[in-house]
Each structure stands twice: as structure tokens, then as C-alpha cells.
Design an enzyme around this catalytic site. Structure first.
Site, PDB file in Angstrom:
ATOM      1  CD  GLU A   1      -2.603  -0.887   2.774  1.00 31.69           C
ATOM      2  OE1 GLU A   1      -3.590  -1.607   2.934  1.00 31.69           O
ATOM      3  OE2 GLU A   1      -2.190  -0.103   3.650  1.00 31.69           O
TER       4      GLU A   1
ATOM      5  CB  CYS B   1       7.633  46.134   7.761  1.00 33.29           C
ATOM      6  SG  CYS B   1       7.680  47.883   7.415  1.00 33.29           S
TER       7      CYS B   1
ATOM      8  CE1 TYR C   1      -3.378   3.123   8.789  1.00 36.26           C
ATOM      9  CE2 TYR C   1      -3.246   4.680   6.973  1.00 36.26           C
ATOM     10  CZ  TYR C   1      -2.982   4.356   8.282  1.00 36.26           C
ATOM     11  OH  TYR C   1      -2.334   5.241   9.085  1.00 36.26           O
TER      12      TYR C   1
ATOM     13  CE  LYS D   1      10.339   6.869   5.896  1.00 33.46           C
ATOM     14  NZ  LYS D   1       9.371   7.593   6.715  1.00 33.46           N
TER      15      LYS D   1
ATOM     16  CE  LYS E   1       5.305   5.072   6.863  1.00 31.08           C
ATOM     17  NZ  LYS E   1       5.185   6.483   7.230  1.00 31.08           N
TER      18      LYS E   1
ATOM     19  CB  CYS F   1       7.175  49.883   4.302  1.00 32.70           C
ATOM     20  SG  CYS F   1       8.409  48.714   3.696  1.00 32.70           S
TER      21      CYS F   1
ATOM     22  CB  CYS G   1      10.652  51.458   5.187  1.00 29.41           C
ATOM     23  SG  CYS G   1       9.780  50.653   6.535  1.00 29.41           S
TER      24      CYS G   1
ATOM     25  CG  ASP H   1       4.443  12.443   4.359  1.00 28.93           C
ATOM     26  OD1 ASP H   1       4.410  12.154   5.566  1.00 28.93           O
ATOM     27  OD2 ASP H   1       5.303  13.173   3.857  1.00 28.93           O
TER      28      ASP H   1
ATOM     29  CB  CYS I   1      11.171  47.211   7.686  1.00 22.69           C
ATOM     30  SG  CYS I   1      10.974  47.050   5.910  1.00 22.69           S
TER      31      CYS I   1
HETATM   32  S1  IVH Z   1      -0.612   0.650   8.945  1.00 23.01           S
HETATM   33  C1  IVH Z   1       0.119  -1.361  12.760  1.00 23.01           C
HETATM   34  N1  IVH Z   1      -0.872   1.575   6.525  1.00 23.01           N
HETATM   35  O1  IVH Z   1       2.628   5.278   8.842  1.00 23.01           O
HETATM   36  C2  IVH Z   1      -0.259  -0.685  11.541  1.00 23.01           C
HETATM   37  N2  IVH Z   1       0.141   2.971   8.161  1.00 23.01           N
HETATM   38  O2  IVH Z   1       4.980   4.518  10.612  1.00 23.01           O
HETATM   39  C3  IVH Z   1       0.135   0.727  11.526  1.00 23.01           C
HETATM   40  N3  IVH Z   1       0.789   5.186   7.341  1.00 23.01           N
HETATM   41  O3  IVH Z   1       1.311   5.739  12.055  1.00 23.01           O
HETATM   42  C4  IVH Z   1      -0.299   1.522  10.423  1.00 23.01           C
HETATM   43  N4  IVH Z   1       0.095   4.900   5.277  1.00 23.01           N
HETATM   44  O4  IVH Z   1       0.383   7.182  10.142  1.00 23.01           O
HETATM   45  C5  IVH Z   1      -0.433   1.822   7.776  1.00 23.01           C
HETATM   46  N5  IVH Z   1      -1.171   2.297   4.329  1.00 23.01           N
HETATM   47  C6  IVH Z   1      -0.747   2.522   5.578  1.00 23.01           C
HETATM   48  C7  IVH Z   1      -0.156   3.758   5.947  1.00 23.01           C
HETATM   49  C8  IVH Z   1       0.280   3.936   7.253  1.00 23.01           C
HETATM   50  C9  IVH Z   1       0.658   5.745   6.128  1.00 23.01           C
HETATM   51  C10 IVH Z   1       1.407   5.866   8.503  1.00 23.01           C
HETATM   52  C11 IVH Z   1       0.577   5.836   9.763  1.00 23.01           C
HETATM   53  C12 IVH Z   1       1.424   5.153  10.793  1.00 23.01           C
HETATM   54  C13 IVH Z   1       2.790   5.334  10.245  1.00 23.01           C
HETATM   55  C14 IVH Z   1       3.653   4.215  10.723  1.00 23.01           C
END
Ligand code: IVH
Length: 675
Positions: A115, A431, A231, A319, A117, A436, A416, A119, A413
Site C-alpha cells: 500500500e 514591518c 487502512y 521508505k 505510505k 514602507c 524602510c 504522508d 524592516c
Molecule cells: S498501517 C500497525 N498503513 O505510517 C499498523 N500505516 O509509521 C500501523 N501510514 O502511524 C499503520 N500509510 O500514520 C499503515 N497504508 C498505511 C499507511 C500507514 C501511512 C502511517 C501511519 C502510521 C505510520 C507508521
């Protein structure tokens, strides 16, 4: 049935319908009814709730605008801890993760879910009997902050579960987890609006999402484009026994919850390919991702694997390498904005980040600058945040020159020399100079800009020249410009001077919306100016308006109202307005249509038109009660395709949206008498 029972039954029906259309619009991006039809349903529900206030429960869709502000967030103890994920950064880490799982389970074939991740920030939501009752941030994993009122404003989050599938039962209790975030496109627009309004910009979508969700006033949260994907959910007897993650997601989806569709199930070998694909595809995604989450799909295996300290053994965050580059800070300057905001800016040795050359990075404000302690001569890592604004991530301390000193935020500032003072909220230093020149240049530039008085040719350079030579000291001075005066400016030719004077003359016939926007009042962007123009079609009415009158305007919060009120009470500002009117500026009140082909319709403009500019076309549509949108979807009513219309025209054809060429568009405008 008595009147109340009838109203109650109809309200339930309306809530169900509104939830359905909300889901189609915000989650599936595929509405079945027009915005006007949706508004009509909402108005009907509002009417019933006004007549029978007990129907206006906090989970009603009418409450999305945000409830009362709070002094502090309460605490919420999570029913099961909110875990975090262990990170891995390379293939070796992945091999280790797989090995461990194989060893612990004794299996050679394990299915994994990959999935994005997201942000944003993690949240936990509780539904009881299908109603959203509480939502909290992650906090320390055990206890989070109660942000229920703020979560209620998120349009894609259902306040009530209406299953999409007759076979799916609403559980008595449900606790789901997911991520609140802001899409890239919405982030760009949000910052654009803030810039227009002279407000500080957000560094990236994550900060904007976190800041917005943790607002004490839910009305502020309501004005931010937050969205959410879920999720995970906490296992419960009220739910079917899911065999796999995918089955669970499918169940949550059928309950009407927003689920990310970018999910793949892979064997061990597939994970690498999924990672490479998502790394390559990350810029094309509509939201920011900082990696890929790999999870064991089978629920039974998850239970067997369990957790170590605060992370599950069955999942990991793979990551992405950050798109960062190192470069040198050549110097730190202070930029003066239209509203006097002093923004520190790092001037960098140009460097390519993610394919774009970066030579400046904003340091946002004094606090941010202190926190990062960026100094002249430092080697720093820069990245492009939200794919737009370059940002300094960190300083390489080991490379810091021995004689370096912390940057001192100036007490005055730099342009000015007036004292610099902190704002009410303490974040911005401004300022205080009333005259100005740096502020004046920005004010004039804004005054002449496209959405304001739209004076073509009066941009940054000319504004600087006019202010530096003392030719323009106020807005009204723009209307006192003559050819002789202009010709004394460097590099100003006969033709340019004439064109500019014609543009200035043309700008006098304007609208109240443009006029209010052009004054450059803090917090008043184009959208606010529109709402203000509707409420105050004549500018003198603002001189006598009370603070309450202004607070009543749609989308104007208490802070904004205070600033606007103070602005129009100030004699200098009243004089500036009078001087403009005396110079011949004539703002027309907004005309509101009550019928016509564009009323309540969504229109997309694409390609060039010979008879009018894009801005003018937009204004014409809006004046007739229509809405202009930037992208074509099923909810678009018309696409106006001018010369060389490209992908939007194609998309309209694919979706079967009605297409108008310039002539048909003009005919429709003319046919609609409200023009
Ligand atoms: S699962 C135990 N799924 O990543 C399961 N987390 O470092 C924990 N996050 O705190 C979360 N996308 O804020 C999961 N598809 C995803 C995610 C996800 C982003 C974030 C979430 C979590 C952090 C973990």
C-alpha cells in the site's frame, strides 16, 4: 404520523441521500447529481432542522461547516494501541523482513499487501450503530487527542454508515484507523489562496494537514481541504472474521468508508516490482507518499506474528529515498510582503532537486529559522515540498564554518527601517512602516494583478520603478499617471506608455469583488472578496458595518472579520477608497442570476478564445450563477473549448460532457439576459 414524525422520516431519507451523493462526489469522484441539486437537498434538510432543532444532531451533514471552538482537546484512550511501523530503506532490509516472517511462520509462500505510505497523520475513528461518535489523533499510541469536531468537517468521511451492499451489516461498534492528508492539487490551491490573502504558506501537505486537524476552531478546519483514507480496523465480535487484509478493506469499503484503491497483493518477488513501480509512479499520484507499506495479507498469520515493542512484526514501511540534494547557503535575506510580513529566504548555490533547479528556499518565519538554525555559509539539504516549494530540511553541522554566527532576525524592516513587530498570533513578524516602499511595491503589484484591477503591463518591475521614483505613493496615483510622467522612467517607450494608460483607463470599469480584492486587505483572497461583495455590494456600507455584520458573511471567521473591520474603520484606508472612486474607478455590484443556462452548472474552460480572456469568461459564467472548475470530470456540465483545446477536450469527449465552441458559448451568454 404527526408533523414531527414526518419531518424525522424525511430528514433520515435526506441524510441517507446526502451521504450517498457525498460518497459519489468526494470518494468516487463520480457524482450522479449536479451541485445545485445537492444544494437543494441540503437546504431541505436545513429547513427541517431549523423547524425541528432536535433533528440537528452533530452527525448531520449540515454540521460539516464546523461546530463551536474549544479551549483544549480532550484525551482519548485508544481501545487498542495505535502501533507504528518499523522502517526499512533498501533491499537488504526487505530480505531480512521476509526471512524473519518465513522463519516465524514456517511458510515459504506468504502473500503480502503493498500500500502507498500516505504522508499525513494517523487517526482512529469510532462508529457506534453506524454513527461517527469519536475520532482521535495517535498521540503516544496509547492516548491521543480528541479531534472529533474537526474530523466531522472532512467531507469524504461519512458521519453515518449506509452500506453500499445489502449483504453488509452495520456493526454495533467499529473502530477504524487511517490517515488524514491533503491532496497535492488541493495543497497547491490552499497555498495559492494563502498567498493571495497575505497569509504564511504551509511548508508541505503533511504540515498543512497536521496543523489543520489540530485547530481549536473547527470552522478553520472546515476551510481546509482535508481528506482521509482508512487502512485498518480493530478486531471485534461485531465484524465478520476476516481471512485477509484485502477482505477487510473490501468490507470497510462496502460500509461506505473511503479506502485507498492503490493496493496490490504480491508474493515475495512481487514486492520489489511493486516498490520500483511505486517509486517511479510517486509523482503521478494525487497525494504525497513517503514509501510503501508491506503487510502480511492473511489475518491468521498476523495474529501468530504479533508485535515487538510498538510495531507489528507483520508489517513494515519500505521508505522511499528522499528527493534531497545538498548545497550551500550563500546568504539569508528578508523579503517584505504586501502586508508587511518579513519572510527570511535562503539564497542557495543553484542545485537540481527532482529535475528542477532550486536557488532559493523559504525559511518561513523566525521560529522556523531558529529551530533549523540555518546560517550563511552552511551546507544544507534541500527538498521540494509537496512537489512545489523548496525547503531546507537540515543543516550539515560537520561542514559548518568555524566562524559562523546564528542569523539575527532584524528588529527593523530592511527596506524602510520601521520597527518590526510580532503579529497577534506570534508567528509572523511584520514591518510596521505605514509608508514602507517594499510593502507599497507589493501592494501596487497586487492592486494591478489579474484577479484585482487587472492592469496589464503593471507588474513587479514597473511597480518597483514607480515607487522608487516617487511617482506612485498610493493606489489612486496609478490613475493620475500621464504619458509625460511615464516617459521619464527608464526603458519606457511611447507605445508601452500608451498601452499602459489604456489598460489603466479600462480597469476603471470593474466589479465590487475585484475592487475589494485589490485593496490587499490581509486574509481577503479572491473567494472572500466574492463573498464580501455579495454581502456589501457598495463599498461605503463597509465604512459603517459593525464587526457582527462582517462576521455574518459566509466563510468569514472572527479573526478575518476583525482585520476587515479594522481596515475599513481606519481613516487612511477610507481616504484611499474615496480617492479611487474620485479618480473614476467604478465598481459594479455583483449581479446574481436566478435562472439561465449556467445557473448551478459546472463549467470547464480550455483553449484560447478570440473574443475574451479566460478571466473574463470565468467572470461571465460566475455572474450567471455557474461555477468554473479546472478539471473535467463526470460532474462537469459544459466544457468550453477554444483554439487548440487539448487533453481536457479529449476527456470531455470520452465522458460525454457537453462541449461548446466559442460561438456557442457566446450565444448562450447573450441568450441569458443577466449578462
Ligand atoms: S498501517 C500497525 N498503513 O505510517 C499498523 N500505516 O509509521 C500501523 N501510514 O502511524 C499503520 N500509510 O500514520 C499503515 N497504508 C498505511 C499507511 C500507514 C501511512 C502511517 C501511519 C502510521 C505510520 C507508521
Amino acid at each position: 404520523m404527526d408533523t414531527f414524525q414526518k419531518a424525522e422520516a424525511r430528514a433520515l431519507e435526506l441524510r441517507r441521500e446526502l451521504a450517498h451523493h457525498n460518497h459519489r462526489y468526494y470518494v468516487l469522484d463520480s457524482p450522479e447529481i449536479s451541485d445545485a441539486q445537492y444544494d437543494a437537498l441540503m437546504r431541505e434538510l436545513q429547513g427541517l432542522e431549523t423547524a425541528h432543532p432536535s433533528l440537528a444532531t452533530p452527525d448531520s451533514p449540515t454540521q460539516r461547516v464546523g461546530g463551536a471552538p474549544v479551549d483544549d482537546f480532550g484525551e482519548v484512550v485508544h481501545s487498542a494501541p495505535m502501533l507504528s511501523l518499523a522502517n526499512l530503506f533498501d533491499d537488504a532490509g526487505l530480505v531480512e523482513f521476509e526471512d524473519r516472517i518465513r522463519k516465524l511462520t514456517g511458510l515459504t509462500q506468504v502473500a503480502y499487501v503493498c500500500e502507498p505510505k500516505l504522508d499525513g497523520l494517523a487517526i482512529s475513528l469510532r462508529y457506534e450503530n453506524g454513527r461517527f461518535v469519536q475520532g482521535a489523533t495517535r498521540g503516544d499510541g496509547t492516548t491521543g487527542e480528541d479531534v472529533t469536531s474537526n474530523l466531522r468537517t472532512i467531507r469524504s468521511l461519512p458521519m453515518e454508515l449506509f452500506p453500499l451492499d445489502a449483504g453488509v451489516k452495520v456493526p454495533k461498534r467499529l473502530e477504524v484507523r487511517g490517515e488524514v492528508f491533503i491532496r497535492k492539487e488541493d495543497f497547491r490551491k490552499l497555498n495559492e489562496k494563502r498567498e493571495e490573502a497575505g497569509e504564511p504558506l504551509f511548508a508541505n501537505p503533511r504540515n498543512a494537514a497536521a496543523g489543520s486537524l489540530r485547530q481549536l476552531d473547527p470552522k478553520v478546519t472546515a476551510s481546509r481541504p482535508l481528506t482521509v483514507y482508512l487502512y485498518e480496523c480493530v478486531p471485534s465480535e461485531d465484524l465478520p472474521a476476516f481471512k485477509s487484509h484485502v477482505e477487510k478493506l473490501e468490507h470497510l469499503r462496502k460500509l461506505g468508508l473511503p479506502i485507498n484503491t492503490y493496493v496490490r497483493v504480491e508474493g515475495v518477488d512481487g514486492i520489489r516490482k511493486a516498490y520500483d513501480d511505486s517509486l517511479k509512479g510517486r509523482h503521478a499520484l494525487p497525494f504525497e507518499v513517503d514509501g510503501m507499506v508491506v503487510k502480511v495479507d492473511e489475518e491468521d498469520l498476523r495474529r501468530r506474528l504479533g508485535q515487538v515493542s510498538k510495531s507489528p512484526r507483520w508489517a513494515v514501511a519500505y521508505k522511499f529515498p528522499p528527493e534531497e540534494e545538498s548545497t550551500e547557503v550563500q546568504n539569508i535575506g528578508i523579503q517584505v510582503g504586501r502586508t508587511g510580513a518579513l519572510t527570511p529566504v535562503a539564497h542557495l548555490r543553484p542545485v537540481k532537486v527532482g529535475g528542477v533547479t532550486v536557488s532559493r528556499a523559504t525559511l518561513h518565519n523566525e521560529d522556523e529559522l531558529r529551530r533549523k538554525d540555518v546560517r550563511q555559509g552552511d551546507t544544507v539539504f534541500v527538498r521540494r515540498a509537496g512537489d512545489v516549494i523548496p525547503e531546507i530540511v537540515s543543516v550539515v553541522l560537520s561542514k559548518r564554518p568555524a566562524d559562523s554566527r546564528p542569523f539575527e532576525f532584524p528588529a527593523h524592516c530592511p527596506v524602510c527601517g520601521a520597527a518590526a513587530a510580532k503579529d497577534e498570533d506570534g508567528a509572523i513578524i511584520r514591518c510596521t512602516g505605514a509608508s514602507c516602499p517594499a510593502q507599497l511595491v507589493e501592494k501596487i503589484r497586487h492592486f494591478a494583478s489579474r484577479l484585482a484591477m487587472d492592469i496589464e503591463g503593471l507588474g513587479d518591475k514597473l511597480a518597483t520603478q514607480l515607487v522608487a521614483t516617487g511617482t506612485v505613493k498610493s493606489f489612486a496615483d496609478v490613475y493620475g499617471l500621464t504619458k509625460e510622467k511615464l516617459l521619464t522612467l527608464e526603458r519606457m517607450g511611447d507605445k508601452s506608455a500608451e498601452n499602459l494608460l489604456a489598460a489603466i483607463e479600462h480597469s476603471k470599469q470593474t466589479t465590487q469583488r475585484r475592487f475589494l480584492y485589490s485593496l490587499g486587505i490581509r486574509h481577503v483572497g479572491d473567494a472572500t472578496a466574492k463573498a464580501m461583495a455579495e454581502a456589501f455590494p457598495e463599498v461605503h456600507r463597509l465604512f459603517t458595518a459593525t464587526l457582527e455584520d462582517i462576521t455574518r458573511v459566509k466563510d468569514v471567521g472572527p479573526v478575518m472579520a476583525q482585520v476587515i473591520h479594522t481596515f475599513f474603520q481606519e481613516p487612511q484606508n477610507q481616504q484611499a477608497v474615496e480617492a479611487l472612486l474620485k479618480a473614476g474607478v467604478s465598481p459594479a455590484p455583483p449581479q446574481v442570476s436566478t435562472s439561465g443556462p449556467f445557473l448551478g452548472k459546472t463549467v470547464v474552460l480550455t483553449g484560447g478564445m478570440s473574443g475574451m480572456s479566460r478571466e473574463q469568461a470565468k467572470e461571465e459564467v460566475e455572474r450567471r450563477g455557474g461555477k468554473v472548475s479546472g478539471s473535467v470530470s463526470r460532474k462537469t456540465d459544459f466544457v468550453v473549448a477554444g483554439e487548440d483545446a487539448g487533453s481536457k477536450l479529449k476527456k470531455a469527449q470520452e465522458l460525454g460532457v457537453r462541449i461548446l465552441d466559442e460561438q456557442a458559448f457566446l450565444l448562450m451568454l447573450q441568450g441569458d439576459a443577466r449578462g
